[in-house]
Design an enzyme around this catalytic site. Structure first.
Site, PDB file in Angstrom:
ATOM      1  N   ALA A  42     -19.864 -34.625  -9.755  1.00  0.00           N
ATOM      2  CA  ALA A  42     -20.538 -35.076 -10.989  1.00  0.00           C
ATOM      3  C   ALA A  42     -20.402 -36.587 -11.137  1.00  0.00           C
ATOM      4  CB  ALA A  42     -19.948 -34.360 -12.198  1.00  0.00           C
ATOM      5  N   GLY A 239     -13.549 -44.510  -6.511  1.00  0.00           N
ATOM      6  CA  GLY A 239     -14.164 -44.203  -5.210  1.00  0.00           C
ATOM      7  C   GLY A 239     -15.496 -43.483  -5.382  1.00  0.00           C
ATOM      8  N   ASP A 240     -15.572 -42.620  -6.377  1.00  0.00           N
ATOM      9  CA  ASP A 240     -16.828 -41.894  -6.645  1.00  0.00           C
ATOM     10  C   ASP A 240     -17.909 -42.866  -7.124  1.00  0.00           C
ATOM     11  OD1 ASP A 240     -15.372 -39.578  -6.121  1.00  0.00           O
ATOM     12  OD2 ASP A 240     -14.862 -39.300  -8.233  1.00  0.00           O
ATOM     13  N   LYS A 273     -12.146 -49.409 -17.462  1.00  0.00           N
ATOM     14  CA  LYS A 273     -12.391 -48.456 -18.551  1.00  0.00           C
ATOM     15  C   LYS A 273     -11.693 -47.137 -18.274  1.00  0.00           C
ATOM     16  CE  LYS A 273     -17.005 -50.357 -18.974  1.00  0.00           C
ATOM     17  NZ  LYS A 273     -18.409 -50.096 -19.196  1.00  0.00           N
ATOM     18  N   GLY A 275     -11.508 -43.102 -18.156  1.00  0.00           N
ATOM     19  CA  GLY A 275     -12.448 -41.991 -18.025  1.00  0.00           C
ATOM     20  C   GLY A 275     -13.063 -41.954 -16.647  1.00  0.00           C
TER      21      GLY A 275
END
Ligand code: RIB
Length: 291
Positions: A42, A239-240, A273, A275
């Site tokens: 996601a 990394g995503d 940030k 999250g």
């Protein structure tokens, strides 16, 4: 512009701010808590879509958590290929320490219940030149990669979380392999060969604050980009963010260097940030960002 098809996990990320990563046997009081959308899949879909690429997510969730799909929708991800499963939506329990480092416990849930016919139907819509983006938090990576390669779809794969057998099973189909330095060492050890000698056309090594390296194995060509100095508050999903932005750049036809530079900037902004998918910046913000 090519489309991106992301076969990947969808997790409910439960964050706990902690003074340090707990040691074995230690009980620690959290100083903060939040819940958000995550999962390596996601996150990568959100990053690619926020970077401007048409991105289809292929995955599964359980009952009573349709907010995760709404969230992906709101980031511009095409969600028609997200199936409902009897298993619960994947979960990640994430401890984030004061220096921004993290430790994660996963519950795979619906991510491990993907249906091959469903995935086949999705990939049958992909066109030659499109990109299949994958990681290691679902099942069916090798089957999907093989189908995609047969269609001329470029397979981009993050070997994360590292799993020896999973990586070996997809290697023959990969166009671009993403690894961080730890995964690179694990892979070299497990295959007993150097990364550069792999029969994978392109390898991207993310180096955290030190930037990233792109390797074209057939030409023995290497391109490095420098990292950006930022104050990290949460490295989860960096990394995503890099992988999604890099794939979006490749889908647009950017050079590997340009794609890496933008991806490095996006990842640097993300770590400022807290999250995961929700904290990944949109393209306008990345372009404006001057660390
Ligand atoms: O890479 C970060 C991700 O790993 C988190 O979003 C968490 O869900 C785990 O999958």
């Amino acid at each position: 512009m090519a489309d991106i098809w992301c076969l990947g996990s969808i997790n409910i990320d439960m964050f706990y701010d902690v003074p340090h990563i707990p040691a074995p046997g230690e009980t620690l009081a959290a100083t903060g808590h939040s819940i958000g959308l995550g999962g390596k899949g996601a996150n990568q879909s959100a990053a690619a879509a926020k970077a401007g690429a048409k991105t289809f997510h292929i995955g599964a969730i359980g009952e009573n958590s349709s907010w995760v799909v709404d969230r992906l929708d709101s980031y511009g991800v095409e969600t028609t290929w997200i199936a409902k499963s009897e298993e619960p939506t994947g979960q990640a329990l994430i401890n984030v320490a004061l220096d921004g480092e993290n430790a994660i416990v996963l519950l795979a849930g619906a991510n491990a219940s993907l249906d091959l016919d469903h995935v086949k139907a999705a990939i049958s819509r992909a066109r030659s030149g499109d990109i299949l983006l994958m990681q290691n938090e679902t099942t069916l990576q090798a089957e999907t990669a093989e189908l995609a390669k047969e269609k001329g779809v470029r397979v981009f794969y993050s070997a994360a979380p590292f799993d020896d057998a999973a990586v070996r099973s997809v290697l023959p189909f990969i166009d671009t392999l993403f690894v961080n330095e730890i995964e690179a060492a694990q892979l070299e050890k497990s295959l007993n060969q150097s990364l550069k000698s792999l029969e994978v056309p392109h390898i991207v090594i993310t180096l955290g604050a030190d930037g990233a390296r792109w390797i074209d194995t057939s030409r023995d060509l290497q391109i490095d980009v420098s990292g950006l100095r930022v104050k990290a508050v949460d490295t989860t999903g960096a990394g995503d963010t890099f992988a999604g932005y890099f794939a979006a750049g490749c889908a647009r036809g950017d050079t590997p260097k340009a794609a890496m530079e933008l991806a490095t900037k996006a990842a640097a902004l993300k770590v400022t940030k807290k999250g995961t998918a929700d904290a990944i910046p949109f393209l306008e913000e990345v372009v404006r960002f001057t660390p």
